[in-house]
Scaffold this motif. Structure first.
Motif, PDB file in Angstrom:
ATOM      1  N   LEU A  76       0.854  -1.181   0.000  1.00 36.07           N
ATOM      2  CA  LEU A  76       0.000   0.000   0.000  1.00 36.07           C
ATOM      3  C   LEU A  76       0.892   1.232   0.000  1.00 36.07           C
ATOM      4  CD1 LEU A  76      -2.678  -1.134   2.617  1.00 36.07           C
ATOM      5  CD2 LEU A  76      -2.851  -1.175   0.125  1.00 36.07           C
ATOM      6  N   ASN A  77       0.892   1.943  -1.108  1.00 38.00           N
ATOM      7  CA  ASN A  77       1.749   3.106  -1.256  1.00 38.00           C
ATOM      8  C   ASN A  77       1.132   4.041  -2.292  1.00 38.00           C
ATOM      9  OD1 ASN A  77       2.535   2.171  -3.907  1.00 38.00           O
ATOM     10  ND2 ASN A  77       3.909   0.729  -2.881  1.00 38.00           N
ATOM     11  N   GLU A  78       1.863   5.061  -2.657  1.00 37.38           N
ATOM     12  CA  GLU A  78       1.357   6.054  -3.599  1.00 37.38           C
ATOM     13  C   GLU A  78       0.967   5.435  -4.942  1.00 37.38           C
ATOM     14  OE1 GLU A  78       3.283   9.900  -5.624  1.00 37.38           O
ATOM     15  OE2 GLU A  78       3.386   9.904  -3.422  1.00 37.38           O
ATOM     16  N   LYS A  79       1.743   4.452  -5.410  1.00 35.13           N
ATOM     17  CA  LYS A  79       1.466   3.823  -6.707  1.00 35.13           C
ATOM     18  C   LYS A  79       0.195   2.960  -6.672  1.00 35.13           C
ATOM     19  CE  LYS A  79       5.479   1.897  -6.934  1.00 35.13           C
ATOM     20  NZ  LYS A  79       6.628   1.064  -7.293  1.00 35.13           N
ATOM     21  N   SER A  80      -0.152   2.462  -5.496  1.00 31.30           N
ATOM     22  CA  SER A  80      -1.294   1.549  -5.408  1.00 31.30           C
ATOM     23  C   SER A  80      -2.607   2.250  -5.067  1.00 31.30           C
ATOM     24  CB  SER A  80      -1.009   0.449  -4.388  1.00 31.30           C
ATOM     25  OG  SER A  80      -0.910   0.981  -3.078  1.00 31.30           O
ATOM     26  N   VAL A  81      -2.577   3.548  -4.801  1.00 29.86           N
ATOM     27  CA  VAL A  81      -3.788   4.258  -4.383  1.00 29.86           C
ATOM     28  C   VAL A  81      -4.911   4.134  -5.411  1.00 29.86           C
ATOM     29  CG1 VAL A  81      -4.772   6.553  -3.914  1.00 29.86           C
ATOM     30  CG2 VAL A  81      -2.624   5.881  -2.841  1.00 29.86           C
ATOM     31  N   VAL A  82      -4.622   4.416  -6.666  1.00 30.75           N
ATOM     32  CA  VAL A  82      -5.683   4.379  -7.679  1.00 30.75           C
ATOM     33  C   VAL A  82      -6.146   2.951  -7.962  1.00 30.75           C
ATOM     34  CG1 VAL A  82      -6.269   4.874 -10.097  1.00 30.75           C
ATOM     35  CG2 VAL A  82      -5.126   6.610  -8.696  1.00 30.75           C
ATOM     36  N   PRO A  83      -5.254   2.009  -8.313  1.00 28.77           N
ATOM     37  CA  PRO A  83      -5.761   0.674  -8.650  1.00 28.77           C
ATOM     38  C   PRO A  83      -6.446  -0.040  -7.480  1.00 28.77           C
ATOM     39  CG  PRO A  83      -3.356   0.724  -8.730  1.00 28.77           C
ATOM     40  CD  PRO A  83      -3.819   2.125  -8.544  1.00 28.77           C
ATOM     41  N   LEU A  84      -5.895   0.100  -6.280  1.00 26.68           N
ATOM     42  CA  LEU A  84      -6.531  -0.561  -5.137  1.00 26.68           C
ATOM     43  C   LEU A  84      -7.688   0.268  -4.587  1.00 26.68           C
ATOM     44  CD1 LEU A  84      -3.487  -2.203  -3.331  1.00 26.68           C
ATOM     45  CD2 LEU A  84      -5.140  -3.241  -4.907  1.00 26.68           C
ATOM     46  N   GLY A  85      -7.647   1.590  -4.799  1.00 34.02           N
ATOM     47  CA  GLY A  85      -8.778   2.436  -4.417  1.00 34.02           C
ATOM     48  C   GLY A  85     -10.004   2.160  -5.279  1.00 34.02           C
ATOM     49  N   LEU A  86      -9.796   2.001  -6.574  1.00 34.89           N
ATOM     50  CA  LEU A  86     -10.903   1.620  -7.457  1.00 34.89           C
ATOM     51  C   LEU A  86     -11.465   0.262  -7.056  1.00 34.89           C
ATOM     52  CD1 LEU A  86      -9.425   2.718 -10.906  1.00 34.89           C
ATOM     53  CD2 LEU A  86     -11.468   3.675  -9.806  1.00 34.89           C
ATOM     54  N   TYR A  87     -10.568  -0.657  -6.750  1.00 31.63           N
ATOM     55  CA  TYR A  87     -10.992  -1.982  -6.315  1.00 31.63           C
ATOM     56  C   TYR A  87     -11.834  -1.900  -5.043  1.00 31.63           C
ATOM     57  CZ  TYR A  87     -10.698  -6.628  -4.258  1.00 31.63           C
ATOM     58  OH  TYR A  87     -11.016  -7.822  -3.682  1.00 31.63           O
ATOM     59  N   ALA A  88     -11.356  -1.142  -4.060  1.00 28.37           N
ATOM     60  CA  ALA A  88     -12.093  -0.998  -2.802  1.00 28.37           C
ATOM     61  C   ALA A  88     -13.455  -0.351  -3.048  1.00 28.37           C
ATOM     62  CB  ALA A  88     -11.273  -0.173  -1.810  1.00 28.37           C
ATOM     63  N   GLY A  89     -13.503   0.630  -3.945  1.00 28.29           N
ATOM     64  CA  GLY A  89     -14.771   1.292  -4.262  1.00 28.29           C
ATOM     65  C   GLY A  89     -15.776   0.352  -4.899  1.00 28.29           C
ATOM     66  N   GLN A  90     -15.322  -0.445  -5.858  1.00 24.65           N
ATOM     67  CA  GLN A  90     -16.250  -1.376  -6.503  1.00 24.65           C
ATOM     68  C   GLN A  90     -16.672  -2.459  -5.535  1.00 24.65           C
ATOM     69  OE1 GLN A  90     -16.111  -4.749  -7.707  1.00 24.65           O
ATOM     70  NE2 GLN A  90     -14.165  -5.078  -6.656  1.00 24.65           N
ATOM     71  N   LEU A  91     -15.769  -2.860  -4.639  1.00 24.44           N
ATOM     72  CA  LEU A  91     -16.111  -3.887  -3.655  1.00 24.44           C
ATOM     73  C   LEU A  91     -17.148  -3.358  -2.670  1.00 24.44           C
ATOM     74  CD1 LEU A  91     -15.494  -6.795  -2.841  1.00 24.44           C
ATOM     75  CD2 LEU A  91     -13.631  -5.920  -1.412  1.00 24.44           C
ATOM     76  N   ALA A  92     -17.006  -2.117  -2.240  1.00 23.33           N
ATOM     77  CA  ALA A  92     -17.992  -1.509  -1.341  1.00 23.33           C
ATOM     78  C   ALA A  92     -19.364  -1.414  -2.031  1.00 23.33           C
ATOM     79  CB  ALA A  92     -17.516  -0.128  -0.890  1.00 23.33           C
ATOM     80  N   LEU A  93     -19.374  -1.025  -3.297  1.00 28.36           N
ATOM     81  CA  LEU A  93     -20.628  -0.983  -4.049  1.00 28.36           C
ATOM     82  C   LEU A  93     -21.225  -2.386  -4.188  1.00 28.36           C
ATOM     83  CD1 LEU A  93     -19.639   1.592  -6.793  1.00 28.36           C
ATOM     84  CD2 LEU A  93     -21.559   1.849  -5.192  1.00 28.36           C
ATOM     85  N   ASN A  94     -20.369  -3.360  -4.463  1.00 30.92           N
ATOM     86  CA  ASN A  94     -20.815  -4.749  -4.570  1.00 30.92           C
ATOM     87  C   ASN A  94     -21.507  -5.182  -3.280  1.00 30.92           C
ATOM     88  OD1 ASN A  94     -20.370  -7.693  -3.938  1.00 30.92           O
ATOM     89  ND2 ASN A  94     -19.702  -7.719  -6.056  1.00 30.92           N
ATOM     90  N   TRP A  95     -20.848  -4.913  -2.166  1.00 36.83           N
ATOM     91  CA  TRP A  95     -21.416  -5.288  -0.865  1.00 36.83           C
ATOM     92  C   TRP A  95     -22.700  -4.532  -0.555  1.00 36.83           C
ATOM     93  CZ3 TRP A  95     -16.287  -4.909   2.378  1.00 36.83           C
ATOM     94  CH2 TRP A  95     -15.476  -6.013   2.071  1.00 36.83           C
ATOM     95  N   ALA A  96     -22.853  -3.318  -1.086  1.00 34.85           N
ATOM     96  CA  ALA A  96     -24.045  -2.505  -0.815  1.00 34.85           C
ATOM     97  C   ALA A  96     -25.276  -3.013  -1.550  1.00 34.85           C
ATOM     98  CB  ALA A  96     -23.778  -1.048  -1.199  1.00 34.85           C
ATOM     99  N   TRP A  97     -25.084  -3.741  -2.634  1.00 36.57           N
ATOM    100  CA  TRP A  97     -26.229  -4.164  -3.437  1.00 36.57           C
ATOM    101  C   TRP A  97     -27.207  -5.024  -2.639  1.00 36.57           C
ATOM    102  CZ3 TRP A  97     -28.253  -8.860  -4.959  1.00 36.57           C
ATOM    103  CH2 TRP A  97     -29.288  -8.790  -5.910  1.00 36.57           C
ATOM    104  N   THR A  98     -26.724  -5.977  -1.880  1.00 33.51           N
ATOM    105  CA  THR A  98     -27.615  -6.895  -1.162  1.00 33.51           C
ATOM    106  C   THR A  98     -28.527  -6.171  -0.178  1.00 33.51           C
ATOM    107  OG1 THR A  98     -26.109  -8.754  -1.474  1.00 33.51           O
ATOM    108  CG2 THR A  98     -27.704  -8.953   0.312  1.00 33.51           C
TER     109      THR A  98
END
Length: 164
Positions: A76-98
């Protein structure tokens, strides 16, 4: 100083998506026999027993993909903010659907949530492609399933809008 074994992050990242799936299953199990069964569904709707193993497989796949990206970028560093941030965002949305679809019975908002999830998952996949192609390819079945799930959610919403 104790060093974490190399397999711990791999297992942690791989299992993380299952946390939301597990919590969501509590809502789903309660709503399937009464509310969901009462809804009109298209003939191509998968049988209920298909969903748990498919989601288990997809969660494992995307979780391992996130580990590959994390590892490739050195944590987890400056280079990973966007790719892992997008991942975390889509995962949170995924979990919100149910809770939206099954818990609140908001089929239209469930569709909106799914479409946002699909957009974020697509952006995640695109951002992962130049970092680790295997990780990006691990997202492809998930994107296909989200497409089917969005179409199914749309049909259920459309065919049951007037149902109380």
């Amino acid at each position: 100083m104790e060093v974490v074994p190399a397999w711990v992050p791999a297992v942690g990242f791989t299992l993380l998506p299952h946390a939301g799936g597990f919590l969501g299953s509590k809502i789903t199990k309660k709503e399937i026999p009464v509310w969901y069964e009462s809804l009109q569904k298209p003939s191509w709707c998968p049988p209920n027993w298909v969903f748990a193993p498919v989601w288990g497989t997809l969660y494992t796949s995307m979780g391992y993909g996130s580990y590959l990206v994390w590892k490739e970028l050195g944590g987890l560093n400056e280079k990973s903010v966007v790719p892992l941030g997008l991942y975390a965002g889509q995962l949170a949305l995924n979990w919100a659907w149910t809770p939206v679809f099954f818990g609140a019975h908001k089929m239209g908002w469930g569709l909106v949530t799914l479409l946002l999830t699909t957009g974020m998952a697509t952006a995640t996949t695109a951002s992962w492609y130049n970092i680790n192609k295997t990780a990006a390819y691990l997202m492809v079945p998930y994107l296909a399933w989200l497409t089917m799930a969005s179409a199914l959610n749309y049909r259920i919403w459309k065919d049951n809008r007037n149902k109380k």
